[in-house]
Design an enzyme around this catalytic site. Structure first.
Site, PDB file in Angstrom:
ATOM      1  N   ALA A 193       0.867  -1.199  -0.032  1.00  0.00           N
ATOM      2  CA  ALA A 193       0.043  -0.013   0.113  1.00  0.00           C
ATOM      3  C   ALA A 193       0.584   1.293   0.018  1.00  0.00           C
ATOM      4  O   ALA A 193       0.417   2.263  -0.631  1.00  0.00           O
ATOM      5  CB  ALA A 193      -0.739  -0.018   1.201  1.00  0.00           C
ATOM      6  N   THR A 194       2.057   1.137   0.712  1.00  0.00           N
ATOM      7  CA  THR A 194       3.090   2.321   0.562  1.00  0.00           C
ATOM      8  C   THR A 194       3.084   2.813  -0.591  1.00  0.00           C
ATOM      9  O   THR A 194       3.232   3.901  -0.983  1.00  0.00           O
ATOM     10  CB  THR A 194       4.348   2.070   1.529  1.00  0.00           C
ATOM     11  N   ASN A 250      -6.504   3.919  10.187  1.00  0.00           N
ATOM     12  CA  ASN A 250      -5.979   2.819  10.802  1.00  0.00           C
ATOM     13  C   ASN A 250      -5.933   2.585  12.437  1.00  0.00           C
ATOM     14  O   ASN A 250      -5.806   1.698  12.940  1.00  0.00           O
ATOM     15  CB  ASN A 250      -4.366   2.694  10.084  1.00  0.00           C
ATOM     16  N   HIS A 277      -1.278  -7.764   3.041  1.00  0.00           N
ATOM     17  CA  HIS A 277      -1.248  -8.031   4.408  1.00  0.00           C
ATOM     18  C   HIS A 277      -2.042  -7.588   5.378  1.00  0.00           C
ATOM     19  O   HIS A 277      -1.975  -7.882   6.515  1.00  0.00           O
ATOM     20  CB  HIS A 277       0.274  -7.972   4.837  1.00  0.00           C
ATOM     21  N   THR A 284       9.814  -7.294 -12.495  1.00  0.00           N
ATOM     22  CA  THR A 284       9.232  -8.711 -12.481  1.00  0.00           C
ATOM     23  C   THR A 284       8.216  -9.068 -11.199  1.00  0.00           C
ATOM     24  O   THR A 284       8.341  -8.496 -10.353  1.00  0.00           O
ATOM     25  CB  THR A 284      10.279  -9.839 -12.172  1.00  0.00           C
ATOM     26  N   CYS A 291       3.560   1.914  12.802  1.00  0.00           N
ATOM     27  CA  CYS A 291       4.818   2.484  12.257  1.00  0.00           C
ATOM     28  C   CYS A 291       5.531   3.458  12.881  1.00  0.00           C
ATOM     29  O   CYS A 291       6.575   3.782  12.920  1.00  0.00           O
ATOM     30  CB  CYS A 291       4.292   3.131  10.856  1.00  0.00           C
TER      31      CYS A 291
HETATM   32  C1  LIG Z   1      20.521  -7.162 -15.217  1.00  0.00           C
HETATM   33  C2  LIG Z   1      19.119  -6.757 -14.785  1.00  0.00           C
HETATM   34  N1  LIG Z   1      18.729  -5.528 -14.004  1.00  0.00           N
HETATM   35  C3  LIG Z   1      17.566  -5.476 -13.238  1.00  0.00           C
HETATM   36  C4  LIG Z   1      16.627  -6.503 -13.437  1.00  0.00           C
HETATM   37  C5  LIG Z   1      15.329  -6.177 -12.907  1.00  0.00           C
HETATM   38  O1  LIG Z   1      15.088  -7.106 -11.730  1.00  0.00           O
HETATM   39  P1  LIG Z   1      13.479  -7.264 -11.122  1.00  0.00           P
HETATM   40  O2  LIG Z   1      12.672  -7.944 -12.436  1.00  0.00           O
HETATM   41  O3  LIG Z   1      13.750  -8.282 -10.122  1.00  0.00           O
HETATM   42  O4  LIG Z   1      12.848  -6.164 -10.879  1.00  0.00           O
HETATM   43  C6  LIG Z   1      17.134  -7.536 -14.264  1.00  0.00           C
HETATM   44  C7  LIG Z   1      15.967  -8.875 -14.324  1.00  0.00           C
HETATM   45  O5  LIG Z   1      14.758  -8.886 -14.698  1.00  0.00           O
HETATM   46  C8  LIG Z   1      18.281  -7.924 -14.857  1.00  0.00           C
HETATM   47  O6  LIG Z   1      18.496  -9.103 -15.669  1.00  0.00           O
HETATM   48  C1  LIG Z   2      -4.189   3.250   6.122  1.00  0.00           C
HETATM   49  C2  LIG Z   2      -2.840   2.675   5.848  1.00  0.00           C
HETATM   50  N1  LIG Z   2      -2.225   3.279   4.484  1.00  0.00           N
HETATM   51  C3  LIG Z   2      -1.096   2.456   4.126  1.00  0.00           C
HETATM   52  C4  LIG Z   2      -0.456   1.497   5.089  1.00  0.00           C
HETATM   53  C5  LIG Z   2       0.799   0.955   4.404  1.00  0.00           C
HETATM   54  O1  LIG Z   2       0.695  -0.272   3.868  1.00  0.00           O
HETATM   55  P1  LIG Z   2       2.086  -1.262   3.550  1.00  0.00           P
HETATM   56  O2  LIG Z   2       2.923  -1.244   5.019  1.00  0.00           O
HETATM   57  O3  LIG Z   2       1.626  -2.503   3.301  1.00  0.00           O
HETATM   58  O4  LIG Z   2       2.909  -0.503   2.691  1.00  0.00           O
HETATM   59  C6  LIG Z   2      -1.068   1.076   6.219  1.00  0.00           C
HETATM   60  C7  LIG Z   2      -0.354   0.005   7.166  1.00  0.00           C
HETATM   61  O5  LIG Z   2       0.791   0.274   7.511  1.00  0.00           O
HETATM   62  C8  LIG Z   2      -2.091   1.591   6.755  1.00  0.00           C
HETATM   63  O6  LIG Z   2      -2.733   1.320   7.900  1.00  0.00           O
END
Ligand SMILES: Cc1ncc(COP(=O)(O)O)c(C=O)c1O
Ligand SMILES: Cc1ncc(COP(=O)(O)O)c(C=O)c1O
Lengths: 382, 407
Positions: B75-76, B155, B205, B244, B331
């Site tokens: 969510a963040t 929250n 979560h 990814t 938090c």
């Molecule tokens: C060289 C390289 N950099 C960055 C990434 C990006 O990683 P991710 O898909 O986990 O964000 C990849 C793979 O997709 C990669 O092969």
């Molecule tokens: C209202 C609200 N917004 C955003 C968040 C952020 O979620 P996350 O920590 O999964 O990014 C939370 C929880 O921490 C929340 O209670």
């Protein structure tokens, strides 16, 4: 039909030991690591233990490891935040970087007006060091160099010690996308003249959706994603605890088995190369025979042939998963920017086979034979 | 849950992963490696197919189209993408954003960043119950306003805003409406299109799904909303969020959405009874217990209570090893600052410091609630017995009139 997975550079199969760590965390460490109650503290302790493990594995101190959602976010964070917070005016990069680096650089140019220079590469994808040096010397304002350690499509490896030393000598910041080498080579940031490197769990038999950015303790940047105080105020959002634990486990296992896996995988790669060479006329390889090269990647250049167009699909019908270009662009049926940069014959077809220790020699032979059958059809009853 | 002796009443911090969710995720660890963007082989297809099923399940839960679901890491990140992404995309229309003082840090800190980037942000006050004033909202809208960002449910207090009325005001003035619905999705009905929300952030979560995955809903038609990507790369998620895809986690969130859709109503009915019991009995057993929030408009599983003259953090220590609750939001709960949300409701430092948030959940049992009532009653009484302030209060001394001197 049996499936052969030769696409580990896109994403590796997760190790069963890693899944175990993760599912156990899902069931037992379910609280929020920021909560101060007992359950929360246990989650916090598990995360900090994982951070320590990863730091130890790459020779960093724990305060230099920041968890992110993956390689893409790590690279975006390093590049955009370095530009924004370190007063960077120029970026020097290459034309064979992963799309996340290419596009983060473009966004930085759009948002902060930095200028971009792209160092050329040779026919193997290695960057031109003289050109880099000349460019570095010409810069009088703060400069960020972002050049990948190993290329994900062709597997060439850049000498990041040399690049880093050039950067140091010319007062430039240095980010290296090490997503293809973390977990495949020992990395010791203590001995590397770098400022930022990135890792992604799913490239070394860890989970998807988790990565890290290592930030040299001498560099101070602000977050890319704002919010809660997680990651010491550097990356907001509830921690992906199972991902973090899984990635730490995967990195420990990868480094522990480095020598044996490397020897094993290298043998697979060498066998595929020689089998293909013997079976298919006109085949060549996008790699520098005189240099160390990713042992996980073999980029094969197939001669112009009617069968080459749909080769990836054709192999797939035979149960083989490989890529042409990188996964990120393969849906968009665009040619690969990396292969284009090598400047070879555009009528040839490049296919990336990438391996892990979960592959076998038998699979290699099957693939070679299948490709031979596609390219060199036997005349029946001749 | 692993340790049944522990009573977990902190589901607003994070919910445990439903075992059915874990089970749904497992095959995607073991059998289907693959990058959902590798569209040219079946490993990639299977992953893509699984993602598309999850997208459907989530879209179905909130009554939107699959293409309107953008996966993020939580969510963040979704809040950051919505706010900064709209700010950058609609720069030519204006630079003014309206939000509320009681928003989550993910929204407030994104807004602070936007101010640094040249934006203007209005932070609306809330009333004693945590609701914003609709007239003040309407009056704050000006020519340069591009976005109103109001959380669906808070929250800390569980207060639910009047989403439809806010949506109508936004529509009337032609500004986009974004909502951080992290605490509401999967627990109460949250259909953005019915109330005029154009962007909506939530996370796996907090709805019995996994950590490390979240969603930003982005309205595609009438109006067609676009956001500038904050994480650039291979152009995943219609170019709005690269990287990814976290396939197992996405599958898990999809499953969590499907379960929520089927069980949300009965869960809410059951849990709200337990919550009411907790609240009623604590108020009966103890003096000077105050409810923070809006009793008529709040989440069914949450109650936030202040136990006057008892320091919340200290109170937690009396049962910390057995009962998990929180004072302030997770938090910020590591710090001893009073909750900014409760301060915005107009609580004094003393009542804010003495607050405890109880958030029940799908796995909370009546027996646990009974144990919690007993432990809280004992803990509060114990703390008050030791407290000279409580003694003074009982003796009828007006504490506000006492002048405390530094020493
Ligand atoms: C060289 C390289 N950099 C960055 C990434 C990006 O990683 P991710 O898909 O986990 O964000 C990849 C793979 O997709 C990669 O092969
Ligand atoms: C209202 C609200 N917004 C955003 C968040 C952020 O979620 P996350 O920590 O999964 O990014 C939370 C929880 O921490 C929340 O209670």
């Amino acid at each position: 039909m049996r499936r052969i997975f030769f696409d580990s550079a896109a994403s590796t199969q997760i190790a069963p030991e890693v899944v175990k760590v993760m599912t156990s965390a899902m069931l037992n460490l379910h609280a929020n690591p920021s909560s101060i109650h007992n359950e929360g503290r246990r989650c916090r302790a598990a995360i900090e233990k994982a951070r320590k493990s990863i730091a130890t594995e790459i020779g960093a101190s724990i305060g230099e490891i920041f968890f992110t959602s993956g390689g893409t976010e790590s690279n975006n964070m390093a590049i955009k935040c370095a530009v924004r917070d370190l007063g960077v005016k120029h970026i020097i990069t290459s034309c064979v970087e992963h799309h996340c680096v290419l596009n983060a650089v473009k966004a930085a140019a759009r948002d902060y007006g930095v200028s971009i220079d792209r160092v050329s590469v040779n026919q193997y994808g290695e960057i031109n060091m003289e050109e880099l040096e000349t460019l570095l010397k010409s810069k009088t304002e703060p400069t960020l160099v972002t050049i990948m350690h190993a290329n994900n499509e062709v597997g060439c490896i850049n000498d990041i010690v040399k690049i880093g030393n050039l950067c140091r000598a010319n007062n430039a910041y240095f980010h290296s996308d090490t997503v293809q080498t973390v977990g495949h080579y020992p990395i010791n940031v203590d001995e590397l003249p770098v400022d930022f490197i990135s890792g992604a769990g799913h490239k070394f038999h860890g989970p998807n959706g988790i990565g890290f950015l290592w930030i040299n303790s001498e560099r101070t940047i602000n977050p890319l994603i704002d919010g809660g105080a997680q990651e010491r105020n550097m990356r907001a959002g509830t921690e992906n605890i199972y991902g973090i634990l899984g990635m730490a486990k995967a990195l420990e296992m990868a480094n522990e088995n480095y020598e044996t896996h490397k020897a094993y995988i290298l043998n697979l790669k060498d066998t595929l190369r020689s089998e293909l060479q013997n079976r298919i006329p006109g085949i060549s390889f996008n790699e520098n025979p005189d240099k160390e090269h990713l042992y996980t990647v073999l980029n094969v250049s197939f001669p112009p042939h009617p069968k080459s167009d749909l080769l990836i699909l054709n192999m797939d019908i035979h149960g083989i998963a490989a890529s042409g270009g990188s996964a990120c662009s393969s849906g968009a049926a665009k040619g690969s920017h990396v292969i284009a940069a090598l400047g070879g014959d555009p009528c040839r077809t490049a296919v990336r086979f990438s391996f892990s220790h979960m592959n076998t020699l038998e699979e290699v032979v099957y693939v070679a034979k299948t490709l031979e059958a596609i390219y060199v059809p036997r005349t029946v009853n001749a | 849950m692993a340790n049944p002796r522990k009573i977990y009443l902190d589901n607003n911090s994070t919910t445990p992963c439903d075992p059915r969710v874990v089970e749904a995720m497992l095959p995607y660890f073991y059998e289907v490696p693959g990058n959902a963007a590798s569209r040219n082989h079946p490993f990639g297809w299977a992953a893509e197919e699984a993602v598309s099923v999850a997208r459907e399940q989530i879209a179905d839960l909130i009554g939107v189209e699959e293409k309107e679901i953008i996966f993020t890491s939580g969510a963040t990140e979704a809040d950051n993408l919505a706010l900064k992404g709209v700010f950058e995309m609609y720069k030519r229309k204006g630079n003014h954003i309206i939000t509320v003082k009681t928003e989550h840090k993910a929204v407030l800190d994104s807004c602070a960043k936007i101010e640094k980037m040249g934006g203007e942000v209005t932070y609306l006050d809330v009333d004693r119950k945590g609701r914003l004033n609709l007239e003040e909202l309407e009056a704050a809208i000006k020519d340069t306003t591009i976005l109103v960002s109001v959380m669906w449910a808070n929250n800390e207090t569980g207060t639910i805003q009047d989403m439809k009325a806010i949506g109508d005001i936004c529509e009337k003035h032609g500004v986009l409406f974004m909502s951080d619905a992290t605490q509401a999705v999967g627990k109460i009905k949250t259909h953005p299109k019915e109330v005029g929300v154009h962007l909506m952030a939530f996370t796996g979560h907090k709805m019995y799904g996994p950590k490390g995955v979240g969603v930003l809903f982005v309205n595609r038609k009438k109006p067609r909303v676009k956001v500038t990507a904050q994480i650039d790369g291979g152009g995943h998620e219609r170019g709005m969020r690269s990287g990814t895809l976290n396939v197992p986690a996405i599958v898990g969130m999809g499953k969590a959405a499907a379960i929520a859709k089927a069980e949300m109503e009965q869960d809410a009915a059951r849990v709200s009874k337990l919550r009411d019991k907790l609240e009623k009995e604590l108020s009966a057993n103890l003096e000077e217990v105050y409810l923070n929030g809006d009793i008529d408009n709040r989440m069914p599983h949450v109650t936030n209570l202040s136990f006057k003259h008892v320091e919340g953090e200290g109170l937690m220590m009396t049962f910390n090893e057995n009962i998990a609750v929180s004072s302030g939001s997770a938090c910020t709960s590591a710090s001893l600052e009073p909750s900014y949300v409760l301060i915005a409701l107009g609580l004094g430092d003393d009542l804010a410091h003495s607050s405890i948030r109880f958030s029940l959940g799908r796995f909370t049992t009546e027996e646990e609630v009974d144990l919690a009532i007993a432990a809280l009653t004992k803990g509060v009484s114990h703390m008050r017995d030791l407290s000279p302030i409580w003694e003074m209060y009982k003796e009828g001394i007006d504490l506000d009139a006492v002048e405390w001197s530094e020493h």
